[in-house]
Design an enzyme around this catalytic site. Structure first.
Site, PDB file in Angstrom:
ATOM      1  N   ARG A  51       0.795  -1.222   0.000  1.00  0.00           N
ATOM      2  CA  ARG A  51       0.000   0.000   0.000  1.00  0.00           C
ATOM      3  C   ARG A  51       0.833   1.280   0.000  1.00  0.00           C
ATOM      4  NH1 ARG A  51      -2.720  -3.876   1.570  1.00  0.00           N
ATOM      5  NH2 ARG A  51      -0.759  -4.394   2.548  1.00  0.00           N
ATOM      6  N   THR A  52       1.806   1.353   0.881  1.00  0.00           N
ATOM      7  CA  THR A  52       2.516   2.624   1.037  1.00  0.00           C
ATOM      8  C   THR A  52       3.264   2.954  -0.261  1.00  0.00           C
ATOM      9  OG1 THR A  52       2.757   2.080   3.367  1.00  0.00           O
ATOM     10  CG2 THR A  52       4.070   3.910   2.546  1.00  0.00           C
ATOM     11  N   LYS A  80      26.364  -4.152  -2.033  1.00  0.00           N
ATOM     12  CA  LYS A  80      27.841  -4.166  -2.137  1.00  0.00           C
ATOM     13  C   LYS A  80      28.482  -3.537  -0.904  1.00  0.00           C
ATOM     14  CE  LYS A  80      27.234  -3.049  -6.987  1.00  0.00           C
ATOM     15  NZ  LYS A  80      27.294  -1.856  -7.857  1.00  0.00           N
ATOM     16  N   ARG A 101      11.317   3.655   3.426  1.00  0.00           N
ATOM     17  CA  ARG A 101      10.943   2.698   4.490  1.00  0.00           C
ATOM     18  C   ARG A 101      12.188   1.897   4.838  1.00  0.00           C
ATOM     19  NH1 ARG A 101       5.764  -1.208   4.504  1.00  0.00           N
ATOM     20  NH2 ARG A 101       4.878   0.812   5.096  1.00  0.00           N
ATOM     21  N   HIS A 129       4.945   5.895  11.482  1.00  0.00           N
ATOM     22  CA  HIS A 129       4.461   5.755  10.092  1.00  0.00           C
ATOM     23  C   HIS A 129       3.536   6.956   9.838  1.00  0.00           C
ATOM     24  CE1 HIS A 129       3.375   4.104   6.333  1.00  0.00           C
ATOM     25  NE2 HIS A 129       3.070   2.863   6.669  1.00  0.00           N
TER      26      HIS A 129
END
Ligand code: CP
Length: 302
Positions: A51-52, A80, A101, A129
């Site tokens: 969703r986000t 890396k 996120r 959030h």
């Protein structure tokens, strides 16, 4: 809000929340516009999301902007050994706004301190959030006609649920009464209870679900956050602690709506989806309009 990062919901004031909701309502009426023409938004997702990420990307696409980024850090040079600092400094060169996120609490704040463009926290570990919170406020306002003086039951994983932490902080500006429903292992952390105590916000703590949602205006269900448990056996003990079903909704208030930030695992029976009190899929749609509002305010385009 202009040119400022959004990391924690308390980076914004009550007036800011209301302004975002006002602009989100405008976008709900007209979600396709060319406001972001020439704008590049980077979405850096170090943790899974449906969703986000997709609502941010839908929001940008519908406003004529472009998206760059990654959905898996293993496909970036992080694999890396590149540091978060170097990643953020590099992506700042390529974008006007970074949406990130990350599993580590505090990572979004750190990113905002090194970035040369604003950063939006799309979830940092069990911490915050804030964009989910603003779409939750929008959903509450849309369904109740107000944010003021509501009785809000928050159910499930109140310890690790970052959406819970943001929501209780934001709603504390609107004189709510909270009903926290959780097993002992997943209660609201003390720091958030202290926050509510300092603001004289009323709350009760319960374990039983059915008998404690009858006078609620909002029942905010949450998933038990398996990924935050250090010991999988501890997760097994609580994973099915609450399963909301249609029978439990008998006798609840007519205006009551069920919200859930999603994803759902099994904490709401699928039969409930047909119940007129279920609002979690429209809530997910509200994420597009709310994120359009947040981005255009930060970019100074609204
Ligand atoms: N509500 C929410 O954050 O959902 P995703 O994890 O799918 O982005």
């Amino acid at each position: 809000m202009k040119n400022k990062s959004l990391i924690s919901i308390d980076d914004y004031t009550r007036d800011d929340y209301l302004e975002i909701l006002r602009v989100a309502a405008e976008f709900e009426k007209k979600p396709v516009q060319n406001i972001l023409e020439g704008v590049v938004v980077a979405t850096l997702f170090f943790e899974p999301s449906t969703r986000t990420r997709l609502s941010f990307e839908s929001a940008v696409s519908r406003l004529g902007g472009k998206i760059i980024g990654f959905t898996d850090a293993a496909s970036s040079s992080v694999k890396k050994g590149e540091s978060l600092k170097d990643t953020i400094l590099t992506v700042s060169n390529y974008s006007d706004l970074i949406v990130m996120r990350h599993p580590l609490e505090g990572s979004a704040r750190y990113a905002s301190e090194v970035a040369t463009v604003p950063v939006i926290n799309a979830g940092d570990g069990a911490n915050q959030h804030p964009t989910q919170c603003l779409l939750d406020l929008y959903s509450i306002q849309q369904t109740q006609g107000t944010l003021e003086n509501l009785k809000i039951s928050i159910v499930g994983d109140l310890k690790y649920g970052r959406t819970v932490h943001s929501l209780l902080m934001a709603m504390s500006n609107f004189n709510p009464t909270f009903n926290f429903i959780a097993p002992d292992e997943l209660k609201v952390p003390e720091e958030y209870k202290r926050f509510l105590d300092l603001k004289n916000i009323k709350y009760e703590e319960h374990v039983d679900l059915a008998e404690n949602i009858l006078d609620s205006d909002i029942v905010y269900m949450t998933r038990v956050q398996r990924e935050r448990f250090a010991d999988p056996l501890e997760y097994e003990k609580v994973k099915n602690v609450y399963i909301l079903n249609n029978e439990m909704l008998n006798g609840t208030k007519d205006n009551m709506k069920i919200l859930h930030p999603l994803p759902r695992v099994n904490e709401i029976d699928e039969d409930v989806d047909e119940n007129e009190k279920a609002y979690y899929f429209p809530q997910a749609l509200n994420g597009v309009f709310t994120r359009q509002a947040i981005m255009t305010k930060i970019l100074g385009l609204k």
